[in-house]
Design an enzyme around this catalytic site. Structure first.
Site, mmCIF file in Angstrom:
data_model
loop_
_atom_site.group_PDB
_atom_site.id
_atom_site.type_symbol
_atom_site.label_atom_id
_atom_site.label_comp_id
_atom_site.label_asym_id
_atom_site.label_seq_id
_atom_site.Cartn_x
_atom_site.Cartn_y
_atom_site.Cartn_z
ATOM 1 N N SER A 256 48.211 1.813 -94.779
ATOM 2 C CA SER A 256 47.908 3.211 -94.841
ATOM 3 C C SER A 256 47.472 3.663 -93.502
ATOM 4 O O SER A 256 47.220 2.803 -92.480
ATOM 5 C CB SER A 256 46.667 3.516 -95.698
ATOM 6 O OG SER A 256 45.664 3.234 -95.300
ATOM 7 N N LYS A 257 47.439 5.099 -93.457
ATOM 8 C CA LYS A 257 47.200 5.583 -92.034
ATOM 9 C C LYS A 257 45.910 5.202 -91.365
ATOM 10 O O LYS A 257 45.939 4.945 -90.187
ATOM 11 C CB LYS A 257 46.978 7.233 -92.195
ATOM 12 C CG LYS A 257 47.824 8.159 -92.527
ATOM 13 C CD LYS A 257 48.272 9.172 -91.434
ATOM 14 C CE LYS A 257 49.844 9.751 -91.750
ATOM 15 N NZ LYS A 257 49.688 10.383 -93.152
ATOM 16 N N ARG A 258 45.001 4.443 -92.026
ATOM 17 C CA ARG A 258 43.847 3.985 -91.143
ATOM 18 C C ARG A 258 44.256 2.711 -90.536
ATOM 19 O O ARG A 258 43.252 2.305 -89.718
ATOM 20 C CB ARG A 258 42.474 3.732 -92.327
ATOM 21 C CG ARG A 258 42.594 2.768 -93.346
ATOM 22 C CD ARG A 258 41.596 2.648 -94.170
ATOM 23 N NE ARG A 258 42.166 2.489 -95.410
ATOM 24 C CZ ARG A 258 41.658 1.149 -95.989
ATOM 25 N NH1 ARG A 258 40.696 0.581 -95.443
ATOM 26 N NH2 ARG A 258 42.074 0.679 -97.007
ATOM 27 N N GLY A 260 46.847 2.434 -88.975
ATOM 28 C CA GLY A 260 47.693 2.945 -87.775
ATOM 29 C C GLY A 260 48.975 3.809 -88.305
ATOM 30 O O GLY A 260 48.873 4.412 -89.401
#
Ligand code: GLU
Length: 487
Positions: A256-258, A260
Site C-alpha cells: 500500500s501507499k505507506r 512507497g
C-alpha cells in the site's frame, strides 16, 4: 484448452492508476500468450459505472504503450471478437442469461429490495439469498413478467455436492456447493453482473488462459459453474500471488501507499525507468529456471513459462527495484542518458547551458533514480555557502595554509588556458602538481572545493571546472581564494 491458438486478455477496469499488481497481471497475460505464439487482447471492463474514474482509460493505453505490451486486439485497434469495451457489449449478455432460464439452469427472481434486506437482517451476514423464487411456477413468472415487475436473473447453483476447479498455480481447490449463493447474472437495470459479463466475454473472445490476482480465487468456482451450465470449455486459470510490502517493524502486509509508490506512473515519477519496472515486476512471483535477473521484454517472452510462477506472496522490495534501475541507467548510451536526464537538468538549470555530455558522464555511474539528479547538480546552478574548513583534508595533505597558494597557482594557470575542456584542465592541474612536487590531491582538492562548495560531489575537480565553463569556474576559484585569504 482447445487445440487452437493461445489467447489471453488483460481486462482492467478503468478505475484509477495502473497499480503494480495490475501491471504484473498485464505482463504475465502478455508473456503467457507470447511465449506460446499466442494473441494478447485488451478488454476494458467498464460496467461498474460507479467506480469509473475519468482519464483512467487513457492511463491504461499509455502505460501499455510505454512498457511495450502491444496487444493484438483491443478497443482502439479492433479485432474479430469486438467490441472490446464491455459497456458496448451490453445487449450480448441478456440472451445468454435467458438461454440458461430456458434450460432450467437460471431463474427470474422478483424479490424486492426490501425483502432482500429483511432477509439479510434476519439471517445475518453471509446468510445469502434463500432461493425464494427458484421454483416459482411458470405461469406465475409469466404473469409477473407481463406485469412489468422488476427482476433479476439468478443462476441455480447445485444444492449438493462440491465444485472443484484447477488453477495452474494454486492447484485443485474445492468448495461445497451449499456455500454458493444463487448468483445474480443480470441485474434489475438489465446490466450483467461483473462475474457474468466476464465469463461471457472470455468465452466469446475465445480466451484460453485467464491470469488474474489471487483475490479472484474465491470467485473461480462460480465461474466454473457458469461454464459448466453452458457446456463451455473452461479456460486455464492462473491466479497470481499477492504483492506485499515490508513494514518498518519487519512484518509484511498487502502493498500500500505507506510502503512507497504503488502505481506505474508513481514509480516513473520517482525516477524509475519503465524497462526496469517491467523487469522487476516480471520477477514478482515468477522465477526463471536459472535465477537470472536481467531481462528485456523480448527476453522474458523467450524465457517465460507458467510453471515458474510461485503461489507464495511476493514482496515488493524498493531497494531491489532501485538496484535494477541503476543497472538499466548504466546500460544506456551517454546520449540516451542525457535525453532521460534533460528534464531534471532543466528543472535546476533553467535556461543555463552546461556541458551536458560531461555532466552526464559523471552522473550516469552514480544515479540509481533519475529524481536524484536535481540535488546532485544544484551546486552547478548556485555555489552553496560553505566553510573554509572544507579545504582541510588529511588524505590530500591540504591545510588552510597551503590551499590558498595552490588556488592562486591554479587560477593563474587556468586563466591562460587556451582550450577550456576536460583534457586541457586535467593536463594543466596534473602538470602543476608534478612541477611543484605536490600530491595530485593537494591540487585537486582545493580546486574541487572552491568550484563546488561541497565536500562530496559527483565527479572531480577536472569535470566540475570543465562543466562550469571558464568564467564561472574562475569566479568560484577566486571566491575560494578570498575565503582563505580573509582568515
Ligand atoms: N476487471 C478486473 C480487474 O480490473 C479483471 C478481472 C479479471 O481479470 O478477470 O480487476
Amino acid at each position: 484448452m482447445s487445440s487452437g491458438k493461445v489467447r489471453t486478455r488483460f481486462a482492467p477496469s478503468p478505475t484509477g492508476f495502473m497499480h503494480v499488481g495490475n501491471l504484473r497481471t498485464a505482463i504475465y497475460e502478455y508473456l503467457v500468450a507470447k511465449s506460446q505464439g499466442g494473441d494478447f487482447i485488451l478488454r476494458l471492463e467498464d460496467t461498474d459505472r460507479e467506480r469509473l474514474v475519468e482519464g483512467a482509460e487513457a492511463v491504461i493505453y499509455k502505460t501499455l504503450q510505454t512498457v511495450g505490451l502491444s496487444y493484438d486486439e483491443g478497443p482502439d485497434i479492433g479485432g474479430p471478437y469486438g467490441p472490446y469495451i464491455q459497456s458496448q457489449r451490453l445487449d450480448m449478455y441478456l440472451p445468454y442469461a435467458k438461454q440458461l432460464v430456458e434450460e432450467g439452469k437460471a431463474y427470474y427472481c422478483f424479490c424486492t429490495k426490501e425483502r432482500l434486506e429483511q432477509l439479510k437482517e434476519s439471517s445475518g451476514e453471509g446468510g445469502g439469498y434463500d432461493r425464494h423464487c427458484r421454483e416459482l411456477p411458470r405461469e406465475e413468472v409469466e404473469r409477473l413478467l407481463n406485469a412489468g415487475t422488476p427482476y433479476v436473473i439468478r443462476q441455480k447453483m447445485p444444492l449438493e455436492g462440491s465444485t472443484t476447479f484447477h488453477d495452474a498455480v494454486f492447484g485443485d481447490i474445492t468448495v461445497e456447493n451449499s456455500e454458493l449463493d444463487d448468483q445474480i447474472l443480470i441485474k434489475t437495470d438489465g446490466y450483467p453482473t461483473y462475474n457474468f459479463a466476464n465469463v461471457i466475454d472470455d468465452h466469446t473472445m475465445h480466451i484460453t488462459h485467464v491470469v488474474r490476482g489471487s483475490e479472484y480465487l474465491s470467485s473461480a468456482p462460480k465461474y466454473n459453474l457458469l461454464y459448466e451450465a453452458f457446456g463451455w470449455e473452461i479456460p486455464t486459470y492462473i491466479h497470481l500471488p499477492l504483492i506485499m510490502g515490508k513494514n518498518e517493524d519487519g512484518s509484511i502486509s498487502k502493498l500500500s501507499k505507506r510502503h512507497g509508490a504503488t502505481s506505474f506512473e508513481g514509480l516513473v515519477q520517482e525516477g524509475y525507468l519503465p524497462e526496469a519496472v517491467v523487469n522487476y515486476i516480471a520477477l514478482l512471483g515468477w522465477c526463471p529456471k536459472d535465477n537470472r535477473e536481467m531481462f528485456s521484454l523480448k527476453e522474458l517472452e523467450e524465457n517465460f513459462s507458467i510453471d515458474g510462477i510461485s503461489k507464495s506472496p511476493s514482496i515488493f522490495d524498493y531497494s531491489k527495484l532501485e538496484w535494477f534501475n541503476g543497472e538499466y541507467i548504466r546500460s544506456k548510451t551517454l546520449e540516451e542518458f542525457t535525453a532521460l536526464a534533460m528534464p531534471y537538468y532543466k528543472e535546476v538549470m533553467g535556461d543555463k547551458e552546461l556541458d551536458w555530455t560531461i555532466l552526464s558522464s559523471i552522473l550516469q555511474p552514480r544515479v540509481t533514480r533519475l529524481t536524484q539528479i536535481p540535488e546532485m547538480i544544484r551546486f552547478f546552478q548556485e555555489l552553496p555557502e560553505y566553510d573554509a574548513g572544507l579545504f582541510v583534508n588529511k588524505k590530500s595533505k591540504t591545510t588552510l595554509e597551503n590551499s590558498g597558494p595552490v588556488l592562486q597557482m591554479v587560477i593563474d594557470g587556468l586563466e591562460g588556458l587556451s582550450q577550456w575542456n576536460r583534457e586541457g584542465i586535467h593536463d594543466f592541474l596534473i602538470g602543476l602538481a608534478q612541477e611543484k612536487e605536490l600530491k595530485n590531491g593537494t591540487v585537486m582538492w582545493p580546486a574541487r572545493i572552491a568550484a563546488s562548495g561541497m565536500a562530496v560531489t559527483p565527479g572531480g575537480a577536472v569535470e566540475i571546472l570543465a562543466i562550469l565553463g571558464r568564467a564561472e569556474a574562475l569566479r568560484r576559484l577566486k571566491l575560494g581564494l578570498g575565503k582563505l585569504q580573509r582568515r
